[in-house]
Design an enzyme around this catalytic site. Structure first.
Site, PDB file in Angstrom:
ATOM      1  N   CYS A  43     -21.136  -7.860  32.729  1.00 41.33           N
ATOM      2  CA  CYS A  43     -21.745  -8.438  33.938  1.00 41.33           C
ATOM      3  C   CYS A  43     -23.229  -8.224  34.091  1.00 41.33           C
ATOM      4  CB  CYS A  43     -20.986  -8.152  35.296  1.00 41.33           C
ATOM      5  SG  CYS A  43     -21.286  -9.336  36.926  1.00 41.33           S
ATOM      6  N   HIS A  60     -15.197  -9.586  33.696  1.00 40.86           N
ATOM      7  CA  HIS A  60     -15.078  -8.215  33.740  1.00 40.86           C
ATOM      8  C   HIS A  60     -13.604  -7.706  33.124  1.00 40.86           C
ATOM      9  CE1 HIS A  60     -17.828  -6.662  36.674  1.00 40.86           C
ATOM     10  NE2 HIS A  60     -17.977  -8.000  37.155  1.00 40.86           N
ATOM     11  N   GLU A  98     -12.498  -5.080  32.479  1.00 40.99           N
ATOM     12  CA  GLU A  98     -11.974  -3.665  32.865  1.00 40.99           C
ATOM     13  C   GLU A  98     -11.083  -4.005  34.220  1.00 40.99           C
ATOM     14  OE1 GLU A  98     -14.935  -4.751  33.562  1.00 40.99           O
ATOM     15  OE2 GLU A  98     -15.443  -4.171  35.466  1.00 40.99           O
TER      16      GLU A  98
END
Lengths: 231, 82, 658, 82
Positions: free
Chosen positions: A87, A204, A206
């Protein structure tokens, strides 16, 4: 295995990446403040999401001048290990010229946070070797400036060198304007550099590397990185 | 001391979603005569420099490095001594 | 002092005379400004304080009740939650984006000033109908403002509510809530969660008073008194200096303050809220029974030639006051320099109980701190039930049930709010287990522990307008019900009470009744009130809003599964708990014993593992609730009833406790 | 057809966090001479109108209603016939 998580003033996914580096990458994770200048001892460098410098002027425009970026450019040139920009991290890598193109305002001029489907375009990179070509992953996006843009030559080069790693797609894996959340050219969601040691992606991973959060497709990326670093 | 006005605009051919949205809004507000609309950045800054040439070269430098993204933007600026 | 100036400061002549008695002399303009802010309704709660005493505020889990910047609740496993909700209604009506953004900034500072890391934000918004372009402008600006500020902080906005009703035209309600996490002891695991709870006290004579954060400008002067004054047409022009938020600086402020707390040298901390320096320092010294002396020439200023009056009343954002142990100021200078923020000693704690303000050594204001922070006159306003006809529900003119259902599902108060919450980053900090829209409340996990927490905000102005007492009870019960449907046990409340002009007996009656109803429900459900806010004067051109108490509630989930509302698999049984009633009044009855029974049954069923999803019945009744479960689950459902209640009431009636 | 350049700036006294952050960045990049920096919007638009006065009055209207937020912004514009 040691992983560095770079922290710029305004980064806010740094702790998320720190936790994931420990759990999914099985790495000894450390924060690297943006003024430090030594990355050589790390196998992985994560440039996390967030609003470095408040996203003021342009996302990543100011962060790219932080001292740590000089050593990141060296780190990439000497192929010391893998770099993943997520990002805001992807935006910083493009501003620094480590990846081509630029991330513009979303087409519908609104911040967008939702789960989206992305298709693996190239399964032979250090970040996707655990995926099958064309595999569809569900990974959330959360950004205001995810509209990937570049001139025609750059796009052709990316396609020619198979540097496009992910494209936004439908549940069934078809890439079309209907499944493009932010107006990115050819639904591009993530690219790598020619040397394949730098990946930039807007979604994302994660945020979906733990079953309690409702999804685990992010694991494909981190386990691919672990796999390629073990060799 | 010099007063500088920097105009940062999209490069030709680069899509400008904001411009299109504002044009549609103006049409909806009955301003039918409005043609193309483009949105850019206006940066006002003051700068101390030895001469106007020195100021000009610094501003060029700043635009190339930071104020404009060469991949998608172009810049022009006006400079005057105050 | 010229009476016109007094009136301009929102003070009555009696209040002015009271100030003169306290000082033993005429106040100067700076002192008058200070009293006008601290004695405004917004800061002093002068019309509401007598009723707020009704609220239960004690409980075995409550570490800090009302009186501090946020309430603190022990949630076990060595962790505690700090939380508060506050309104920013008037600034948002004038400039929606910045009004809402600074509302988020302020409530976040109230939480991390206690030493807790902000981990979640919620909001409760009310506007006039979207058919009116100005309401659309306000709605769009408020959501964009909350989104831009919260997202930049990396603070997930995980839940909330949005309602549209004629009474909010001209008076939108923007209530922002923040939840923070703090460890009760220094854990061994390296984590982003701090472990040092701090109070807002200026203790220790001689300790330095530090000003940290952004520089001071002329933002929002008269912000606090402005919040206590009815809006009228020209109020838009009067507000030249709107408060502008800088979320980037706030993010740096969070990290710098939490890092400073780790040194253990912080004695007290408070954010500069309404009237910045004046409210923070007077409250901190009054609470500690000490005095404070500051030198204005040391205050970082953003604009030139600011007068003492402007500096003391400025509401520039992203500023904090920190009291350090004498001699440890260097800790602050080092840490705040790293984060690129101001950190300046502007004065010291004294023992004379006075708030002394100097400029270049000359005293420009000197008033007893306690008189500012605690001795505002309290009023028992006249109370009188309003004379208005019971607004009975308009019976649908022979519409078919299907048409009625489709109409309700398309109603802006019921339809999906994804347009709103997709603008909020609701996943950052990787704790969100249940995403917005998927259940009756948000559920977050607490890393390094087996705990989960559930969060919701709820309120219903229409019910409170028809029957404030029952409406107040319903606001609390519905919030608790929403938490129970996710498998959480309701634990504590923070409330934001939005009402009209307290000088009108009808409004005061609504307020008293609502608080009474809420207090009873809080006692019965065992959810004490730990913090909150009162917002009066939500009225313009003589039309007041519905009495709208908003309840923010925290629920706890121990090591058990959490629930969402989506129907899961084929052949699952659908069970309805509670009773379907035929109710004429637009405010349904609430039987508190039935409510407690339904909640306990639902919670025990979930904990025993036999439940696959749960959803409460609220706006639009049973038909809407069932539809929502089907839509979320992507499945259908077949239900049958043998009830003595007519179809309309059965399907769309909003009887409570179901 | 008229070519219009609209300059939208913050009103005096209104905080401009972006401007301050960019100034600090330029200082960090050794452009010490840079004083105050302010960020605004630049709107280029084309408009059909009966006369330059008509164009001017339409543009004023558009700025008040949409292009600038009167509470926190002020605007000026340049207009030329093309």
């Amino acid at each position: 295995m040691k992983a560095a998580v770079i922290v710029f003033p305004g980064s806010n996914c740094d702790w998320d990446c720190y936790h994931t580096a420990k759990t999914s990458l099985k790495a000894k994770a450390e924060f690297v403040w943006h003024e430090e200048e030594n990355l050589n001892s790390y196998d992985v460098v994560i440039v996390p999401g967030g609003f470095s410098y408040g996203d003021y002027l342009r996302s990543g425009a100011i962060a790219r001048f932080s001292p740590v970026m000089n050593s990141l450019v060296e780190y990439v040139k000497k192929d010391k290990g893998l770099v993943i920009g997520i990002c805001n991290g992807f935006q910083i890598l493009t501003e620094a010229g480590l990846l081509p193109g630029a991330l513009q305002k979303n087409k519908y001029l609104k911040f967008l946070c939702k789960n989206v489907k992305i298709r693996v375009e190239n399964a032979r990179t250090p970040f996707t070797n655990k995926c099958k070509p064309g595999q569809v992953l569900e990974i959330p996006i959360a950004h205001f400036d995810g509209n990937y843009t570049a001139d025609k030559e750059t796009i052709e080069k990316l396609n020619r060198n198979k540097q496009v790693v992910f494209r936004y797609c439908s549940k069934s894996g078809s890439v079309s304007p209907a499944s493009n959340p932010n107006g990115s050219i050819e639904n591009i969601a993530g690219i790598c550099n020619e040397a394949r040691n730098v990946l930039g992606m807007m979604p994302h991973p994660e945020r979906v590397a733990d079953p309690i959060l409702g999804g685990e497709d992010g694991e494909y990326i981190f386990s691919s990185m672990l796999n390629s670093l073990k060799k | 001391m010099y007063l500088v006005k920097v105009f940062v605009r999209h490069k030709k051919g680069i899509l400008d979603p904001q411009g299109k949205t504002i044009k549609d809004a103006l049409h909806a507000m009955k301003y039918k005569g409005v043609g193309e609309v483009k949105i850019g950045k206006l940066i006002d800054l003051k700068i101390e420099a030895k001469s106007i040439e020195d100021a000009r070269s610094q501003v060029n430098d700043m635009c190339k490095k930071l104020l404009a993204n060469p991949v998608v933007e172009q810049y022009t600026f006006e400079i005057e001594e105050i | 002092m010229d009476p016109k100036v007094i009136e301009q400061h929102g003070l009555t002549i009696d209040e002015y005379n009271r100030i003169r008695k306290i000082l033993g002399r005429e106040p100067n303009l700076v002192e008058l400004g200070m009293y006008s802010v601290l004695w405004s309704e917004h800061c002093s709660y002068k019309s509401s304080r007598m009723y707020l005493k009704d609220f239960p505020t004690k409980g075995k889990r409550i570490l800090q009740g009302p009186g501090e910047n946020a309430g603190v609740i022990d949630i076990g496993d060595g962790y505690a939650i700090a939380m508060k909700i506050e309104s920013h209604n008037h600034p948002s009506a004038v400039e929606p984006f910045q009004g809402a953004a600074t509302g988020v900034g302020g409530i976040v500072r109230d939480v991390f000033t206690m030493g807790a890391r902000p981990i979640a934000a919620l909001n409760s918004l009310r506007f006039g109908p979207l058919s009116d372009p100005h309401n659309r402008f306000l709605f769009d600006g408020v959501v964009a403002g909350i989104s831009s500020y919260g997202n930049c902080l990396g603070l997930p906005t995980v839940a909330g509510e949005v309602y549209f009703d004629d009474c909010y035209t001209g008076n939108c309600l923007v209530n922002a809530m923040c939840v923070g996490l703090v460890r009760l002891s220094e854990g061994e695991v390296k984590s982003e969660i701090p472990s040092y709870i701090v109070k807002a006290k200026a203790e220790g004579v001689g300790n330095p008073v530090l000003y940290v954060g952004s520089s001071t400008g002329r933002d929002g002067i008269h912000g606090a008194t402005f919040a206590s004054v009815e809006l009228d047409e020209n109020s838009v022009e009067k507000r030249s200096n709107v408060q502008v938020g800088d979320p980037f600086t706030e993010k740096l402020l969070i990290e710098a303050c939490l890092e400073l707390l780790k040194t253990g040298n912080v004695v007290g901390m408070q954010d500069m809220g309404a009237a910045g320096l004046t409210s923070s320092l007077s409250e901190m010294s009054s609470k500690a029974g000490t005095g404070v002396e500051i030198e204005l020439s040391l205050v970082p200023q953003r604009e030139e030639k600011m007068t003492p009056y402007e500096i003391m009343l400025s509401e520039s954002q992203e500023r904090m006051v920190v009291i350090m142990k004498k001699g440890t100021e260097d800790d602050a200078f080092k840490i705040f320099k790293k984060w690129g923020l101001n950190a300046v000693v502007i004065g010291k704690v004294t023992d004379d109980g006075f708030f002394t303000v100097k400029e270049n050594g000359k005293t420009v204001a000197r008033v007893p701190s306690k008189s500012l922070a605690d001795d505002a006159p309290l009023y028992e306003r006249p109370v009188e039930p309003p004379l208005y006809p019971e607004i009975s529900k308009k019976a649908a003119p022979g519409k078919s049930c299907n048409a009625m259902l489709m109409e309700l599902l398309a109603d802006t108060n019921i339809a999906s709010k994804s347009w709103v919450y997709e603008q909020y980053d609701h996943m950052v900090q990787t704790n969100t287990c249940v995403l917005p829209g998927r259940a009756d409340a948000a559920v977050l996990r607490i890393k390094y522990s087996h705990k989960k927490i559930a969060l919701t905000t709820d309120g219903n102005g229409k019910y409170c307008f028809a029957d404030p007492y029952t409406g107040g009870m319903i606001a609390v019960c519905e919030a608790a019900r929403n938490l129970v449907c996710t498998g959480a046990e309701p634990a504590a409340v923070t409330d934001c009470l939005n009402f009209g002009n307290p000088e009108k007996p009808a409004v005061m009656w609504q307020f008293r009744e609502c608080v009474k109803g809420m207090s009873l429900a809080c006692r019965e459900l065992g959810t004490p009130v730990v913090s909150g806010n009162v917002s009066f004067y939500n009225e313009s051109n003589d039309t007041a809003i519905y009495p709208t108490p908003v309840v923010g509630m925290l629920g706890l989930i121990d090591n058990t599964p959490h629930m969402d509302m989506s129907f899961k698999g084929k052949d699952d049984l659908i069970v309805l708990l509670g009773r379907n009633l035929e109710e004429k009044s637009s405010c349904p009855k609430l039987d508190i014993e039935l409510e407690k029974g339904v909640q306990r049954t639902c919670l025990e069923a979930i904990r025993s593992g036999i439940v696959r999803s749960a959803h409460d019945v609220s706006e639009g009744g049973l038909a809407v609730a069932l539809s929502e479960c089907c839509i979320e689950g992507g499945v259908g459902a077949r239900v049958s009833f043998d009830e003595k209640v007519n179809n309309m009431s059965l399907l769309f009636g909003e009887s409570q406790s179901r």
